[in-house]
Design a protein around this motif. Sequence first.
Motif, short mmCIF file in Angstrom:
data_model
loop_
_atom_site.label_atom_id
_atom_site.label_comp_id
_atom_site.label_asym_id
_atom_site.label_seq_id
_atom_site.Cartn_x
_atom_site.Cartn_y
_atom_site.Cartn_z
N PRO A 341 0.80 -1.24 0.00
CA PRO A 341 0.00 0.00 0.00
C PRO A 341 0.83 1.29 0.00
N MET A 342 2.14 1.16 0.11
CA MET A 342 2.99 2.34 0.24
C MET A 342 3.52 2.79 -1.12
N THR A 360 7.30 1.99 3.96
CA THR A 360 6.88 1.10 5.04
C THR A 360 5.81 1.76 5.92
N CYS A 361 5.02 0.92 6.56
CA CYS A 361 4.06 1.40 7.56
C CYS A 361 4.01 0.37 8.69
N ASN A 362 3.44 0.77 9.81
CA ASN A 362 3.34 -0.10 10.98
C ASN A 362 1.93 -0.59 11.20
N VAL A 363 1.82 -1.60 12.05
CA VAL A 363 0.53 -2.12 12.51
C VAL A 363 0.52 -2.00 14.03
N HIS A 364 -0.65 -1.74 14.60
CA HIS A 364 -0.75 -1.51 16.04
C HIS A 364 -0.09 -2.62 16.85
N LYS A 401 8.82 8.50 15.80
CA LYS A 401 7.63 9.33 15.61
C LYS A 401 7.96 10.81 15.81
N SER A 402 8.77 11.10 16.79
CA SER A 402 9.15 12.49 17.07
C SER A 402 9.92 13.08 15.90
N GLU A 410 4.89 11.59 7.32
CA GLU A 410 3.81 10.78 7.86
C GLU A 410 4.34 9.47 8.44
N TYR A 411 3.92 9.17 9.65
CA TYR A 411 4.25 7.89 10.32
C TYR A 411 2.96 7.10 10.36
N GLN A 412 2.83 6.14 9.46
CA GLN A 412 1.59 5.39 9.33
C GLN A 412 1.56 4.19 10.27
N CYS A 413 0.49 4.07 11.04
CA CYS A 413 0.28 2.92 11.91
C CYS A 413 -1.21 2.62 11.91
#
Length: 441
Positions: A341-342, A360-364, A401-402, A410-413
């Motif tokens: 999706p990125m 890349t993106c993260n998952v909870h 994140k900071s 954008e930090y996607q999670c």
Amino acid sequence: MEDPEGGRALRRFTWEEIGQRSGRGPAPQERWLVIERKVYDISQFHRRHPGGSRVISHYAGQDATDPFIAFHLDKALVRKYMSPLLIGELAPDQPSFEPSKNKKLVEDFRELRATVEKMGLLNPNRTFFILYLCHILVLDVAAWLTIWYFGASTVPFLFSAVLLGTVQAQAGWLQHDFGHLSVFSKSRWNHWVHKFVIGHLKGAPASWWNHLHFQHHAKPNCFRKDPDVNMHPLFFALGKTLSVELGVQKKKFMPYNHQHKYFFIIGPPALVPLYFQWYIFYFVIQRKQWVDLAWMLSFYIRFFLTYLPLLGVKGILGLHVLVRFIESNWFVWITQMNHIPMHIDYDKNVDWFSTQLQATCNVHQSLFNDWFSGHLNFQIEHHLFPTMPRHNYWKVAPLVKSLCAKHGIEYQCKPLLTAFADIVHSLKDSGELWLDAYLHK
């Protein structure tokens, strides 16, 4: 200027000169790269590079300081072997990396890297990995005991297959740890155990994984550099830019506007049983990786010796196919949820931090998500610090994140099921973009 170690006169170069030595363009036989302002000629060495020819060549003509630091444990030893490749340094009026890169972001990330090292976040907790290996072995034994005790009827057979599929998935995450040199302080110790885990527990070659996976980390989602997006354009149209390009060129290898549907057929169910299963044997034989082949055969010998007396030939073949089917679905959904999706495009040679964040993106985080994904729900942190032990990802996440917030990145999670759905949605979107360009542009 002289080389302090060898006494050789060092030439001084501009970024324009270095950029022309990328293995393409006006000097196609030459490959240079820059590490910490030093210029190295890898035109011949890239073929002997322990990590593979392609991964180092992907940085030809570019600054490779950040990937060099990210991938290597014993940097002093590596620099010693690099010494004969040193041909010069950047001229004093040249910046330490390409002028096109975000200077402040590069400096801030390198400061973050230093902070991570000072905090000890690159130091592994070996108890974690021992217990992780033990839980895999317990599941492996439980699968055999299920059929041995309850017999080979449908329910025990399927339950055993689920356990073995879980073993394969979890051993896949564990071999990933050793492959990334995340467990031991010495590279060779990681390599030795890596061969055991991926070879004996999974039946796959370490050399094949190294060849593909480090390219993926070096240039994630960069077409023609990241092998994980090589399914474009033969099977799928990936990314907005590449999909439109494909349509404009009037290329149609598949009905891409339906790819979000046939993904469920040729994607998760088929990758391991129908492709990886035969290709890994071709790979090791073609490259004469006999040690890897021996480890792979040890897996199949153990599997057949333990299950053949209980299931017979047809039963054991059916069990093997079913296990690979379960593993394949698990593997594809987890590994693709962070990347498909990125942003997917050609290599634009942006800074290391931006390269990883846009791909890349993260998952909870949750106990289940951590276990189910092998902590690849922290894909952003893993890509930024590939040798970091996975049990420390959550500790560095707030710092990442900071930094993202500071620079407007954008930090996607997202939730796990949303991440899965986004794979399908992105395939649908890129398929529609391809169709529009194919018909109207």
